[in-house]
Design an enzyme around this catalytic site. Structure first.
Site, PDB file in Angstrom:
ATOM      1  CG  ASP A 243      -3.548  -5.303   3.085  1.00 52.21           C
ATOM      2  OD1 ASP A 243      -2.253  -5.801   3.269  1.00 52.21           O
ATOM      3  OD2 ASP A 243      -4.431  -5.223   3.278  1.00 52.21           O
ATOM      4  CG  HIS A 337      -1.124  -7.783  -4.448  1.00 46.21           C
ATOM      5  ND1 HIS A 337      -1.111  -6.410  -5.338  1.00 46.21           N
ATOM      6  CD2 HIS A 337      -0.769  -7.409  -3.399  1.00 46.21           C
ATOM      7  CE1 HIS A 337      -0.961  -5.754  -4.362  1.00 46.21           C
ATOM      8  NE2 HIS A 337      -0.770  -5.974  -3.122  1.00 46.21           N
TER       9      HIS A 337
END
Length: 429
Positions: A243, A337
């Site tokens: 991330d 995403h």
């Protein structure tokens, strides 16, 4: 962090008189002296686990490890805690001024907070009432960052100085916000690579606020500890995904323009500052972990193993959004995403994400209360966070597995110069 007192060595089988008080009042070597010591310890333990020392001379301090000795600077163009790397432990705290407190009390509070933060970040004890919680540790990359919420300006009579960029965030369909854990007059972000150092700073900041402000909410988070991996790498979140791959980097030519208010910006007191959006994002881990690996990767648009885009390459390879499989379907799904959040799909909107993971136990139904304390930085949230979140609202595959439970937006002024306190240009301008 008070000075550390080093015990005198004792000879086996003989009594040694109590040591004479040290010149510093009995505290022994100071924390500053410890941080600068290069020699190895002179205190030797007996063989076979014996706890008796044999060194005749007073012991020297063992040098701190690199983790403990790492230090961020309090004074500077920008406040600390924005461009530094992720820290192992964090605390996010919002305060409201107490009834009757106004601008005068806010000035005194920011003076106290700034003095405390400067000392603690240098590895020194708090200016008063130090708890000794972190007396054995170094600075451990401690950062303390201060911001102002929308309501602060009304409480202090400074409405004319409130930035337009601090207007409340719009409602989003993914929001399930707890108002008691959102917003606040003042916001403090604390981060460190040692949990006790972070807690020590938290207690000092809370104690400094007594009589002027009360805690509105507090959230505690963590990241991977420095040195836990074979080499530096992008962090993973609690879903196991890498991330932060496309995070803006200080070396980027447009980094300052995207993240910081320019020196000539408005209002003038926000020069070199930034805006922090803070969101408590709960991850529905039980649902997420039921997905196959392939399904998880399709939701994100990247491989779980190394963060590489599904279109191929490694973590830093540009994502090929047009690549299709043998059936003509996009390799990176249209609702992935990573596809939706790309700056080039959001009018160039970019923000610096600097989050902490959190785990606050297990709910009564057995589900974990865990997820991400999302903190992102930008020069203007209306051009950074808001357009990206609106795009996510319209069809992000990840939305089915997360829930936004708290939110805040804070104006974080530029760094304090030597002799100044944070926010001085606002409160005394």
């Amino acid at each position: 962090m008070p000075d550390q007192s080093l015990p005198q060595a004792r000879r086996q089988g003989s009594a040694v008189p109590e040591p004479e008080p040290a010149a510093d009042g009995g505290r022994g070597l100071s924390r500053r002296a410890l941080l600068g010591t290069a020699g190895a310890t002179g205190l030797v333990l007996g063989a076979a686990g014996g706890a008796v020392g044999y060194a005749a001379a007073p012991a020297q301090a063992t040098p701190l490890t690199s983790v403990g000795s790492n230090r961020a600077m309090f004074h500077g163009k920008h406040q600390p805690g924005i461009t530094e790397g992720l820290q192992a432990r964090g605390h996010l705290v919002a305060f409201d001024l107490v009834a009757g407190a106004g601008r005068r009390q806010a000035v005194a509070l920011l003076r106290r907070w700034s003095a405390t933060a400067e000392r603690l970040m240098a590895g020194e004890p708090a200016p008063h009432g130090d708890t000794a919680v972190a007396r054995d540790a170094g600075p451990s990359s401690l950062t303390v960052t201060f911001g102002f919420g929308h309501s602060f300006f009304g409480r202090t009579g400074l409405e004319k100085q409130r930035p337009g960029a601090l207007d409340p965030l719009p409602d989003f369909s993914s929001d399930h916000l707890d108002k008691a854990r959102s917003d606040g007059d003042l916001w403090v972000q604390i981060g460190a690579d040692d949990a006790l150092v972070a807690f020590h700073a938290l207690r000092a900041i809370q104690k400094d606020a007594a009589g002027a402000a009360r805690v509105r909410w507090q959230m505690n988070g963590f990241n991977r500890s420095p040195g836990a991996t074979a080499h530096p790498m992008t962090a993973r979140n609690l879903m196991g995904q890498i991330d932060g791959t496309r995070n803006p980097k200080p070396a980027d030519a447009d980094f300052d323009r995207r993240i910081f208010v320019p020196g000539s910006g408005e209002p003038a007191w926000m020069a070199n500052g930034s805006y922090a959006v803070v969101r408590r994002i709960r991850m529905l881990l039980d649902d997420w972990e039921k997905l196959s690996l392939a399904a998880q990767e399709a939701v994100i648009g990247r491989r779980k193993s190394d963060g590489a885009p599904l279109s191929g390459g490694d973590e830093t390879t540009p994502m090929d959004l047009e690549k299709a499989d043998a059936k003509g379907a996009y390799v990176v799904p249209v609702n992935a995403h990573a596809r939706i959040t790309r700056p080039d799909r959001n009018g160039g909107a970019a923000m610096l994400r600097r989050p902490f993971s959190y785990h606050d136990g297990i709910d009564a139904d057995g589900t974990p209360d865990a997820g991400l304390l999302f903190v992102c930085w930008q020069a203007d949230p209306l051009r950074g966070f808001v357009p990206v979140q609106r795009k996510l609202d319209r069809g992000d595959a990840l939305s089915a597995y997360i829930r936004h439970e708290a939110s805040g937006l804070f104006a974080v002024p530029g760094g304090a110069a030597a002799g100044e306190y944070v926010g001085q240009r606002l409160l005394e301008g």
